[in-house]
Scaffold this active site. Structure first.
Site, PDB file in Angstrom:
ATOM      1  N   TYR A  57       1.484   1.496  -0.405  1.00  0.00           N
ATOM      2  CA  TYR A  57       0.213   2.188  -0.537  1.00  0.00           C
ATOM      3  C   TYR A  57       0.213   3.047  -1.803  1.00  0.00           C
ATOM      4  O   TYR A  57       0.587   4.221  -1.797  1.00  0.00           O
ATOM      5  CB  TYR A  57      -0.067   3.059   0.683  1.00  0.00           C
ATOM      6  CG  TYR A  57       0.010   2.326   2.009  1.00  0.00           C
ATOM      7  CD1 TYR A  57      -0.126   0.945   2.083  1.00  0.00           C
ATOM      8  CD2 TYR A  57       0.240   3.019   3.183  1.00  0.00           C
ATOM      9  CE1 TYR A  57      -0.043   0.269   3.295  1.00  0.00           C
ATOM     10  CE2 TYR A  57       0.312   2.352   4.414  1.00  0.00           C
ATOM     11  CZ  TYR A  57       0.177   0.988   4.451  1.00  0.00           C
ATOM     12  OH  TYR A  57       0.257   0.328   5.659  1.00  0.00           O
ATOM     13  N   PRO A 204      -6.502  -1.302  13.882  1.00  0.00           N
ATOM     14  CA  PRO A 204      -6.780  -1.211  15.321  1.00  0.00           C
ATOM     15  C   PRO A 204      -8.246  -1.040  15.666  1.00  0.00           C
ATOM     16  O   PRO A 204      -8.675  -1.407  16.757  1.00  0.00           O
ATOM     17  CB  PRO A 204      -5.978   0.020  15.749  1.00  0.00           C
ATOM     18  CG  PRO A 204      -5.974   0.880  14.526  1.00  0.00           C
ATOM     19  CD  PRO A 204      -5.833  -0.091  13.379  1.00  0.00           C
TER      20      PRO A 204
END
Length: 282
Positions: A57, A204
């Site tokens: 990231y 999610p």
């Protein structure tokens, strides 16, 4: 249905089950950086005790940002990071980096960026197909034995790969793509349940943005006075006690929406309706 709000990763590291994925905190300007810092700090204010990041990231920039925002870390806050991928200027922009020396170097870099003496949960971002698995996990086991990491996790693995890894070293977590409408890795989840391994689904809340795809998500949200995203996360919490969702965002408003999901209580009939939604044709 009432779900436990905490889980002990590796049997001893207690965290709130609903965590925060920091992947979207990728600042450009000074103003954007300040906004990202504010999101990370607000997550902790709202009771998050598990924050997920990775070398990938921003090639370390995300880890730097979290340290800027949260260090000195409050007691009980776990910053989990991932190694095993390096930047490259060719192909997809990244390459596997599972050689022992590379893994050791990335862990040392993560410790420096995060301003930690020990990473409580260190996950292998991808298995390197060119390095024997015992070599990859052996390097992480050595780092654990040296005290640089506390627990070892995996990401994007099959049930067979998880079993093979567990023959080499104790595995505390698995991070695979999984949500209400994308349950490809159900066998991996079941393997984690059987072994008491934390299962951290990435992406999610994606199903929550697919309310138009499933009338049931929209309907249950309306019944509960919640948002589709909250319902999708509440389903995950109800679906398995080892699931630790880590929804990510760069918005304080979305963060607060996400973290409100553990106050949503699904009835048994609502849970079953949502479970059937996964089989609907988009």
């Amino acid at each position: 249905m009432t779900a436990a709000t905490t889980f002990r990763i590796g049997g001893d590291l207690e965290v709130r089950r609903l965590g925060f994925g920091a992947m979207h905190l990728r600042p450009g300007s000074a103003e954007e950086r300040a906004a990202c810092v504010a999101v990370a700090r607000r997550a902790v204010e709202l009771g998050v005790t598990l924050v997920d990041t990775a070398h990938l990231y921003g090639w370390g920039a995300n880890e730097d940002l979290l340290a800027e925002a949260l260090h000195p870390y409050p007691e009980g806050l776990v910053i989990a990071t991932k190694v095993g991928i390096r930047h490259t200027t060719s192909g997809e922009g990244w390459r596997h980096a599972g050689a022992p020396d590379d893994l050791r170097g990335q862990v040392d870099e993560a410790l420096r960026r995060l301003r930690l003496d020990r990473i409580e949960l260190l996950q292998l971002h991808r298995l390197d197909p060119d390095v024997p698995l015992p070599d990859q996990l052996g390097a992480l086991r050595d780092l654990r034995d040296e005290g640089k990491i506390g627990r070892i996790g995996l990401s994007e693995v099959t049930a067979d790969e998880l079993a093979e890894a567990r023959a080499v070293v104790e595995i505390a977590s698995v991070q695979n793509r999984y949500n209400l409408l994308d349950r490809e890795h159900e066998p991996v989840l079941k393997a984690c349940e059987a072994a008491g391994i934390a299962f951290l689904p990435w992406r999610p809340a994606a199903a929550g943005a697919s309310g138009g795809r499933s009338a049931e998500i929209t309907a249950v949200a309306a019944e509960l006075g919640a948002t589709p995203t909250q319902v999708a996360l509440a389903w995950l919490l109800a679906h398995s006690p080892v699931i630790l969702p880590i929804p990510g965002t760069s918005s304080v408003a979305h963060l607060e929406e996400n973290l409100g999901a553990d106050a949503v209580r699904l009835g048994r009939e609502q849970y079953e309706r949502l479970s059937r939604a996964a089989t609907e044709t988009p």
